[in-house]
Scaffold this motif. Sequence first.
Motif, PDB file in Angstrom:
ATOM      1  N   ASP A  19       7.436 -76.570  36.553  1.00 41.89           N
ATOM      2  CA  ASP A  19       7.123 -77.928  36.103  1.00 41.89           C
ATOM      3  C   ASP A  19       5.721 -78.350  36.536  1.00 41.89           C
ATOM      4  OD1 ASP A  19       9.558 -78.288  34.817  1.00 41.89           O
ATOM      5  OD2 ASP A  19      10.490 -79.273  36.544  1.00 41.89           O
ATOM      6  N   GLN A  20       5.312 -77.982  37.746  1.00 39.18           N
ATOM      7  CA  GLN A  20       3.961 -78.305  38.209  1.00 39.18           C
ATOM      8  C   GLN A  20       2.916 -77.574  37.369  1.00 39.18           C
ATOM      9  OE1 GLN A  20       4.700 -77.249  42.330  1.00 39.18           O
ATOM     10  NE2 GLN A  20       4.315 -79.367  42.960  1.00 39.18           N
ATOM     11  N   ASP A  22       3.282 -76.678  34.278  1.00 40.91           N
ATOM     12  CA  ASP A  22       3.266 -77.370  32.991  1.00 40.91           C
ATOM     13  C   ASP A  22       2.461 -78.661  33.073  1.00 40.91           C
ATOM     14  OD1 ASP A  22       4.823 -75.382  31.856  1.00 40.91           O
ATOM     15  OD2 ASP A  22       6.699 -76.526  31.987  1.00 40.91           O
ATOM     16  N   ALA A  23       2.574 -79.382  34.189  1.00 41.69           N
ATOM     17  CA  ALA A  23       1.827 -80.631  34.374  1.00 41.69           C
ATOM     18  C   ALA A  23       0.326 -80.368  34.406  1.00 41.69           C
ATOM     19  CB  ALA A  23       2.278 -81.338  35.648  1.00 41.69           C
ATOM     20  N   ALA A  26      -0.817 -79.640  30.902  1.00 42.38           N
ATOM     21  CA  ALA A  26      -0.857 -80.874  30.116  1.00 42.38           C
ATOM     22  C   ALA A  26      -2.073 -81.715  30.495  1.00 42.38           C
ATOM     23  CB  ALA A  26       0.429 -81.674  30.332  1.00 42.38           C
ATOM     24  N   PHE A  27      -2.419 -81.768  31.781  1.00 45.29           N
ATOM     25  CA  PHE A  27      -3.584 -82.520  32.237  1.00 45.29           C
ATOM     26  C   PHE A  27      -4.868 -81.919  31.677  1.00 45.29           C
ATOM     27  CE2 PHE A  27      -6.794 -83.610  35.534  1.00 45.29           C
ATOM     28  CZ  PHE A  27      -6.723 -84.994  35.433  1.00 45.29           C
ATOM     29  N   LEU A  42       2.006 -88.873  34.753  1.00 46.20           N
ATOM     30  CA  LEU A  42       2.589 -87.837  35.614  1.00 46.20           C
ATOM     31  C   LEU A  42       3.852 -88.433  36.216  1.00 46.20           C
ATOM     32  CD1 LEU A  42       2.315 -85.057  37.013  1.00 46.20           C
ATOM     33  CD2 LEU A  42       0.994 -86.211  38.792  1.00 46.20           C
ATOM     34  N   ASN A  43       4.993 -87.883  35.843  1.00 40.15           N
ATOM     35  CA  ASN A  43       6.246 -88.405  36.387  1.00 40.15           C
ATOM     36  C   ASN A  43       7.147 -87.264  36.813  1.00 40.15           C
ATOM     37  OD1 ASN A  43       7.095 -87.415  33.937  1.00 40.15           O
ATOM     38  ND2 ASN A  43       7.919 -89.326  33.168  1.00 40.15           N
ATOM     39  N   GLY A  44       8.151 -87.600  37.599  1.00 37.23           N
ATOM     40  CA  GLY A  44       9.094 -86.599  38.073  1.00 37.23           C
ATOM     41  C   GLY A  44       9.961 -87.159  39.176  1.00 37.23           C
ATOM     42  N   SER A  48       9.046 -83.764  43.931  1.00 35.86           N
ATOM     43  CA  SER A  48       8.720 -82.752  42.924  1.00 35.86           C
ATOM     44  C   SER A  48       7.252 -82.330  42.937  1.00 35.86           C
ATOM     45  CB  SER A  48       9.117 -83.241  41.524  1.00 35.86           C
ATOM     46  OG  SER A  48       8.390 -84.401  41.175  1.00 35.86           O
ATOM     47  N   LYS A  50       4.506 -84.623  42.709  1.00 37.65           N
ATOM     48  CA  LYS A  50       3.625 -85.523  41.951  1.00 37.65           C
ATOM     49  C   LYS A  50       2.407 -85.941  42.771  1.00 37.65           C
ATOM     50  CE  LYS A  50       6.706 -88.615  41.343  1.00 37.65           C
ATOM     51  NZ  LYS A  50       7.794 -88.038  42.092  1.00 37.65           N
ATOM     52  N   LEU A  53      -0.100 -83.073  43.109  1.00 41.34           N
ATOM     53  CA  LEU A  53      -0.863 -82.867  41.879  1.00 41.34           C
ATOM     54  C   LEU A  53      -1.804 -84.031  41.609  1.00 41.34           C
ATOM     55  CD1 LEU A  53       1.723 -81.317  39.407  1.00 41.34           C
ATOM     56  CD2 LEU A  53      -0.137 -80.170  40.621  1.00 41.34           C
TER      57      LEU A  53
END
Length: 72
Positions: A19-20, A22-23, A26-27, A42-44, A48, A50, A53
């Motif tokens: 997930d990180q 993927d974030a 996406a950024f 950026l949510n979670g 997780s 956040k 990141l």
Amino acid sequence: MGEESLALNVDSFQGLTADQKDAIKAFIEWLANPKSGDSFLLNGFAGSGKTFLAMKFIHFVEKEGLSWTVVA
């Protein structure tokens, strides 16, 4: 901003969750399209990664001289 200036990449971090990763992807995609007018969210869940990141993203945009706003 051209993609060649995007020094932020998934390979610059170790031990990230899927997930990180993927974030980060996406950024990077969001940065590559500055005229879209979209915000980056950026949510979670708690714990997780956040904040980790977000700090990396903020450091990167400051280094690049970009304008940014953080809302929590």
